[in-house]
Scaffold this active site. Structure first.
Site, PDB file in Angstrom:
ATOM      1  N   TYR A  98      71.093  94.880 -34.599  1.00  0.00           N
ATOM      2  CA  TYR A  98      69.740  94.498 -34.984  1.00  0.00           C
ATOM      3  C   TYR A  98      69.664  94.290 -36.501  1.00  0.00           C
ATOM      4  CZ  TYR A  98      68.133  96.232 -30.395  1.00  0.00           C
ATOM      5  OH  TYR A  98      67.935  96.451 -29.054  1.00  0.00           O
ATOM      6  N   SER A 251      61.153  95.324 -24.126  1.00  0.00           N
ATOM      7  CA  SER A 251      60.186  94.230 -23.934  1.00  0.00           C
ATOM      8  C   SER A 251      59.109  94.614 -22.923  1.00  0.00           C
ATOM      9  CB  SER A 251      60.903  92.950 -23.491  1.00  0.00           C
ATOM     10  OG  SER A 251      61.761  92.473 -24.503  1.00  0.00           O
ATOM     11  N   PRO A 252      58.522  95.817 -23.038  1.00  0.00           N
ATOM     12  CA  PRO A 252      57.562  96.290 -22.027  1.00  0.00           C
ATOM     13  C   PRO A 252      56.227  95.572 -22.050  1.00  0.00           C
ATOM     14  CG  PRO A 252      57.629  97.809 -23.862  1.00  0.00           C
ATOM     15  CD  PRO A 252      58.725  96.807 -24.107  1.00  0.00           C
ATOM     16  N   ILE A 253      55.910  94.901 -23.155  1.00  0.00           N
ATOM     17  CA  ILE A 253      54.687  94.094 -23.200  1.00  0.00           C
ATOM     18  C   ILE A 253      55.035  92.604 -23.204  1.00  0.00           C
ATOM     19  CG2 ILE A 253      53.213  95.862 -24.247  1.00  0.00           C
ATOM     20  CD1 ILE A 253      53.694  94.628 -26.960  1.00  0.00           C
ATOM     21  N   ALA A 254      56.235  92.304 -22.676  1.00  0.00           N
ATOM     22  CA  ALA A 254      56.721  90.922 -22.579  1.00  0.00           C
ATOM     23  C   ALA A 254      56.667  90.224 -23.940  1.00  0.00           C
ATOM     24  CB  ALA A 254      55.943  90.140 -21.523  1.00  0.00           C
ATOM     25  N   GLN A 255      57.140  90.951 -24.964  1.00  0.00           N
ATOM     26  CA  GLN A 255      57.215  90.418 -26.325  1.00  0.00           C
ATOM     27  C   GLN A 255      55.861  89.883 -26.808  1.00  0.00           C
ATOM     28  OE1 GLN A 255      60.663  87.848 -26.762  1.00  0.00           O
ATOM     29  NE2 GLN A 255      61.922  89.209 -25.524  1.00  0.00           N
ATOM     30  N   GLY A 256      54.806  90.557 -26.362  1.00  0.00           N
ATOM     31  CA  GLY A 256      53.453  90.220 -26.797  1.00  0.00           C
ATOM     32  C   GLY A 256      52.672  89.365 -25.832  1.00  0.00           C
ATOM     33  N   ALA A 257      53.344  88.791 -24.833  1.00  0.00           N
ATOM     34  CA  ALA A 257      52.668  87.865 -23.918  1.00  0.00           C
ATOM     35  C   ALA A 257      51.593  88.552 -23.078  1.00  0.00           C
ATOM     36  CB  ALA A 257      53.684  87.189 -23.004  1.00  0.00           C
ATOM     37  N   THR A 259      49.630  91.054 -24.096  1.00  0.00           N
ATOM     38  CA  THR A 259      48.623  91.724 -24.911  1.00  0.00           C
ATOM     39  C   THR A 259      47.312  90.955 -25.033  1.00  0.00           C
ATOM     40  OG1 THR A 259      49.323  90.673 -26.982  1.00  0.00           O
ATOM     41  CG2 THR A 259      50.502  92.673 -26.310  1.00  0.00           C
TER      42      THR A 259
END
Length: 365
Positions: A98, A251-257, A259
Site C-alpha cells: 500500500y 471494501s465493506p461500503i463498496a468503496q463508497g458506492a 454511502t
C-alpha cells in the site's frame, strides 16, 4: 483490501526502533464503546474492535487520492487515525504494497507507524496492527515471509505485529508461505496469522497446514459488502464460520458506492469510476434510497447501516478505509447497535437484484 480491480489494471508492484505496541487491549482499559465491541480474531488471543480501519488509501497514488499525495492528505490521514483511537477503534490494517514503490508516494506502513509513535508520545494507547506479505513471483520459501515481515517492522517502527497475513495466494510456493507464517508465530514475531483473498479450498488447506503445528489460522480478509456477497456464494463465509476463522471484510461500503455519496451524475473519480459507472450507480439508487430510509429509523447514516449489516452477519469484522476524521467518526457510529432481522433480510433481498461488481480474480482460484 488489496489491489485495484474491475475494469482497471491492478498494481502488483507496487531498525527496529524498539517501540512495541501491545496486541490485546487491557481488560481494564476504558473506551467509549467498551469491551462488548471487541472480538478475538479466530482461535487466536488477539482481541480487536468489531470494526477496524483500512489504510489502503494512505500514501497511495495509483488508485486513491486522485493520483496525488500531499501534506493536506497526510494531515487528514493522521486525523483519521486519531479520531479512530478517540472513538475506541483499536484495529488498523495495512500492507507492504500500500503506497509503496510505483503505487504511491509513501508506504502506508510507514505512515501508520508514524501515527502510532506520535500518539504514543502523548498518551498510552492500545493499537492492534495488521499487515500483509505480498506473494510476488520472485519470492520463494518460508524465509521470504520472515524477511518481508522484518522489513515491515522497520517501516512500522515496531518489534511485532498482531496479525500477519498473506495478501493473496502465490503463483507457486504457497506451502512455503504458510510455513513462514507458522515460523513467525513460533519465533514470537507475530501474535496471529491470516490469509487474504483465499478461496474455500485454499483456506482449508492453509488451516490444516497450520493446525498440524498447533497454530490457528485467525482470519481470511476478502471483499465483502451488501452488494458483493461472493464469500457467501463460494463457500468462504461458511468455511470461516465452521473452522472458527474470522472473516475480515475489505471494501465493506463498496468503496463508497453504498454511502449515497455517488450518483449517476456524480460518479467516483479515478479507477473507481471504471467500476462504479453511471450505469451501475443508476441501478444502485433504489437500494441506496432504501438504506437511507432504514437508517433514518435508527438515527443512522447509510454508511453506518451497511457496516452494521455486515457486523450482523456474525464472525465478520469490516475494515472501511478512513481518509479523514469525519469518515472515521462516522464509521464508529456503526457500533453499539444492531439492525433488526427484518431489515437485514430486506436489504439482502434488495441487493440480490443488483449484479455485483467484479472482484479480485485470484479469490476464485
Amino acid at each position: 483490501m488489496a489491489l485495484q480491480v474491475g475494469g482497471t489494471s491492478f498494481g502488483l508492484f507496487h531498525r527496529n526502533s524498539g517501540l512495541r505496541i501491545r496486541a490485546v487491549a487491557s481488560e481494564s482499559a476504558t473506551t467509549s464503546r467498551g469491551e462488548e465491541n471487541k472480538v478475538k480474531l479466530g482461535g487466536s488471543e488477539v482481541k480487536v474492535t468489531k470494526l477496524g480501519i483500512g489504510a489502503w488509501a494512505w500514501g497511495d497514488t495509483s488508485y486513491w487520492n486522485d493520483f496525488q499525495w500531499d501534506d493536506r492528505k497526510l494531515k487528514a490521514a493522521k486525523e483519521a487515525f486519531d479520531a479512530s483511537i478517540d472513538g475506541g477503534i483499536n484495529f488498523f490494517d495495512t500492507a507492504e504494497v500500500y503506497g509503496a514503490g510505483i503505487t504511491g508516494a509513501i508506504c502506508s506502513e510507514t505512515l501508520l507507524g508514524r501515527f502510532i509513535k506520535e500518539r504514543q508520545n502523548k498518551d498510552q494507547v492500545e493499537v492492534a496492527v495488521a499487515t500483509k506479505f505480498a506473494a510476488l513471483p520472485w519470492r520463494f520459501g518460508r524465509g521470504s515471509v520472515l524477511s518481508a515481515l522484518k522489513d515491515s517492522f522497520s517501516r512500522l517502527g515496531l518489534s511485532s505485529v498482531d496479525l500477519y497475513q498473506l495478501h493473496w495466494p502465490g503463483i507457486w510456493g504457497n506451502e512455503g508461505y504458510i510455513d513462514g507464517l507458522g515460523d513467525a508465530v513460533e519465533q514470537g514475531l507475530v501474535k496471529a496469522v491470516g490469509v487474504s483473498n483465499y478461496s474455500e479450498k485454499r483456506l482449508r488447506d492453509a488451516y490444516d497446514q497450520l493446525k498440524k503445528r498447533g497454530i490457528p489460522l485467525a482470519s481470511n480478509q476478502v471483499n465483502y459488502s451488501l452488494i458483493y456477497r461472493n464469500p457467501e456464494d463460494n463457500g468462504v463465509k461458511a468455511a470461516c464460520d465452521e473452522l472458527g476463522i474470522t472473516l475480515i471484510a475489505y471494501s465493506p461500503i463498496a468503496q463508497g458506492a453504498l454511502t449515497g455519496k455517488y450518483t449517476p451524475v456524480n460518479p467516483p473519480t479515478g479507477p473507481r469510476g471504471l467500476i462504479y459507472t453511471p450505469e451501475f450507480l443508476a441501478k444502485l439508487q433504489p437500494l441506496v434510497s432504501r438504506i437511507k430510509e432504514i437508517g433514518e429509523n435508527y438515527g443512522k447514516t447509510p454508511t453506518q447501516v451497511v457496516l452494521n449489516w455486515l457486523i450482523c452477519q456474525d464472525n465478520v469484522v469490516p475494515i472501511p478505509g478512513a481518509k479523514n476524521a469525519e469518515q472515521a467518526t462516522e464509521f464508529i457510529g456503526a457500533l453499539g447497535w444492531s439492525l433488526a432481522d427484518r431489515d437485514v433480510e430486506e436489504l439482502r433481498s434488495l441487493a440480490s437484484q443488483i449484479r455485483p461488481v467484479i472482484g479480485f480474480p485470484v479469490e476464485k482460484l
